[in-house]
Design a protein around this motif. Structure first.
Motif, PDB file in Angstrom:
ATOM      1  N   UNK A 188       0.846  -1.205   0.000  1.00 56.56           N
ATOM      2  CA  UNK A 188       0.000   0.000   0.000  1.00 56.56           C
ATOM      3  C   UNK A 188       0.880   1.254   0.000  1.00 56.56           C
ATOM      4  N   UNK A 189       1.988   1.214   0.757  1.00 63.93           N
ATOM      5  CA  UNK A 189       2.909   2.361   0.799  1.00 63.93           C
ATOM      6  C   UNK A 189       3.532   2.601  -0.577  1.00 63.93           C
ATOM      7  N   UNK A 190       3.873   1.523  -1.260  1.00 66.13           N
ATOM      8  CA  UNK A 190       4.445   1.643  -2.622  1.00 66.13           C
ATOM      9  C   UNK A 190       3.437   2.352  -3.538  1.00 66.13           C
ATOM     10  N   UNK A 191       2.171   1.953  -3.464  1.00 64.11           N
ATOM     11  CA  UNK A 191       1.134   2.567  -4.316  1.00 64.11           C
ATOM     12  C   UNK A 191       0.964   4.045  -3.959  1.00 64.11           C
ATOM     13  N   UNK A 192       1.028   4.372  -2.660  1.00 57.58           N
ATOM     14  CA  UNK A 192       0.932   5.781  -2.220  1.00 57.58           C
ATOM     15  C   UNK A 192       2.097   6.595  -2.783  1.00 57.58           C
ATOM     16  N   UNK A 193       3.305   6.030  -2.727  1.00 56.12           N
ATOM     17  CA  UNK A 193       4.486   6.732  -3.258  1.00 56.12           C
ATOM     18  C   UNK A 193       4.315   7.045  -4.744  1.00 56.12           C
ATOM     19  N   UNK A 194       3.545   6.212  -5.437  1.00 57.20           N
ATOM     20  CA  UNK A 194       3.336   6.409  -6.873  1.00 57.20           C
ATOM     21  C   UNK A 194       2.178   7.373  -7.149  1.00 57.20           C
ATOM     22  N   UNK A 195       1.635   7.948  -6.091  1.00 61.57           N
ATOM     23  CA  UNK A 195       0.620   8.982  -6.263  1.00 61.57           C
ATOM     24  C   UNK A 195      -0.798   8.462  -6.390  1.00 61.57           C
ATOM     25  N   UNK A 196      -0.993   7.158  -6.091  1.00 56.64           N
ATOM     26  CA  UNK A 196      -2.337   6.584  -6.202  1.00 56.64           C
ATOM     27  C   UNK A 196      -3.187   6.948  -4.987  1.00 56.64           C
ATOM     28  N   UNK A 197      -4.492   6.894  -5.171  1.00 54.17           N
ATOM     29  CA  UNK A 197      -5.441   7.022  -4.057  1.00 54.17           C
ATOM     30  C   UNK A 197      -5.792   5.593  -3.657  1.00 54.17           C
ATOM     31  N   UNK A 198      -5.365   5.201  -2.457  1.00 55.04           N
ATOM     32  CA  UNK A 198      -5.380   3.783  -2.105  1.00 55.04           C
ATOM     33  C   UNK A 198      -6.470   3.443  -1.093  1.00 55.04           C
ATOM     34  N   UNK A 199      -7.206   2.366  -1.381  1.00 54.30           N
ATOM     35  CA  UNK A 199      -8.196   1.765  -0.485  1.00 54.30           C
ATOM     36  C   UNK A 199      -7.716   0.346  -0.245  1.00 54.30           C
ATOM     37  N   UNK A 200      -7.470  -0.010   1.023  1.00 47.95           N
ATOM     38  CA  UNK A 200      -6.926  -1.346   1.278  1.00 47.95           C
ATOM     39  C   UNK A 200      -7.760  -2.091   2.319  1.00 47.95           C
ATOM     40  N   UNK A 201      -7.983  -3.378   2.075  1.00 45.56           N
ATOM     41  CA  UNK A 201      -8.814  -4.204   2.976  1.00 45.56           C
ATOM     42  C   UNK A 201      -7.998  -5.341   3.569  1.00 45.56           C
ATOM     43  N   UNK A 202      -8.181  -5.586   4.854  1.00 43.25           N
ATOM     44  CA  UNK A 202      -7.508  -6.708   5.524  1.00 43.25           C
ATOM     45  C   UNK A 202      -8.522  -7.482   6.359  1.00 43.25           C
ATOM     46  N   UNK A 203      -8.395  -8.811   6.339  1.00 41.31           N
ATOM     47  CA  UNK A 203      -9.340  -9.694   7.005  1.00 41.31           C
ATOM     48  C   UNK A 203      -8.953  -9.993   8.458  1.00 41.31           C
ATOM     49  N   UNK A 204      -7.701  -9.686   8.823  1.00 46.38           N
ATOM     50  CA  UNK A 204      -7.270  -9.985  10.190  1.00 46.38           C
ATOM     51  C   UNK A 204      -7.065  -8.681  10.937  1.00 46.38           C
ATOM     52  N   UNK A 205      -7.823  -8.544  12.024  1.00 47.91           N
ATOM     53  CA  UNK A 205      -7.858  -7.261  12.724  1.00 47.91           C
ATOM     54  C   UNK A 205      -6.473  -6.810  13.202  1.00 47.91           C
ATOM     55  N   UNK A 206      -5.720  -7.743  13.748  1.00 46.40           N
ATOM     56  CA  UNK A 206      -4.390  -7.402  14.274  1.00 46.40           C
ATOM     57  C   UNK A 206      -3.528  -6.733  13.190  1.00 46.40           C
TER      58      UNK A 206
END
Ligand code: SAH
Length: 214
Positions: free
Chosen positions: A96-114
């Motif tokens: 996700x950080x890589x995509x942010x560095x490339x100027x993208x608007x990022x939405x990320x989903x994770x299934x494990x709360x921790x």
């Protein structure tokens, strides 16, 4: 966490290594050169290996993907600045950080709360601005669809229709599809509201998608 000259030097070498393995997208290489991967490795005994081209455990039975794999998926996605991108499988938050560095608007989903909580805290501290969701990535994020790009970072047994539906026409989705041992990297290009082109791009080994309720 401190980002020293030594870390920067090791990152330069990692970028060269990945370029040597066939990654040519300059924007991808630049992003790998910028993101301090050592900050994403939780096991202090493994931090010294952060700039080796390897996957590492991040807890909860999951891994931070190998940098080459991150670069390969990102290159296949053809990321442009301001692209609205959905990532399934936040994990450590490195991709996700890589995509942010490339100027993208990022939405990320994770299934494990921790993992969701830790990644949100870490990326917040690092100054990245993106949207974190806790839930089942198979369902995508219909409320925020359509997306320019969708990136799945866990192995799926098939291409989920719900995700293809959330892709813009002209959009691209990258997803490893196969069994729990290995998967083919699949690129889906949405060429019209009802048509897609599907191509295969090599074999990889991801941790499998988790199904059902968390
Ligand atoms: N992109 C991550 C690596 C991800 S590993 C990184 O850069 O570190 C795959 C991740 O997908 C794991 O964190 C796992 O918990 C998550 N995952 C598995 N099944 C999922 C599902 N159904 N929905 C959302 N995330 C899922």
């Amino acid at each position: 966490m401190e980002d020293t000259y030594r870390h920067k030097g090791l990152r330069r070498l990692l970028v060269e290594e990945i370029a040597g393995k066939g990654i040519t997208d300059e924007k991808v290489l630049e992003a790998i050169g910028k993101v301090p991967r050592h900050a994403f490795i939780r096991d202090s005994a493994l931090i010294q290996f952060a700039y080796q081209d390897q996957a590492f455990p991040i807890g909860a039975g999951q891994t931070i993907s190998q940098p080459y794999t991150v670069a390969f998926q990102t290159q296949l996605l053809q990321v442009n600045s301001f692209d609205k991108i959905l990532e399934i499988g936040t994990g450590s938050g490195y991709q996700a950080a890589i995509l942010c560095e490339m100027g993208a608007r990022v939405y990320t989903i994770e299934r494990q709360r921790e993992l969701h909580v830790k990644a949100q805290q870490l990326l917040g501290k690092m100054g990245y601005k993106l949207h974190f969701y806790y839930g089942d990535g198979y369902a995508g994020l219909p409320a925020y669809a359509p997306f320019d790009k969708i990136l799945v970072t866990a192995g799926a047994d098939k291409i989920p229709d719900t995700l293809v539906q959330q892709l813009k026409t002209g959009g691209r989705m990258v997803i490893p599809v196969g069994n729990s041992e290995q998967q083919k990297m699949i690129l889906i290009e949405k060429i019209s509201e009802t048509e897609t082109t599907v191509t295969q791009h090599g074999t990889f080994a991801f941790v499998p998608f988790l199904k059902g309720k968390a």
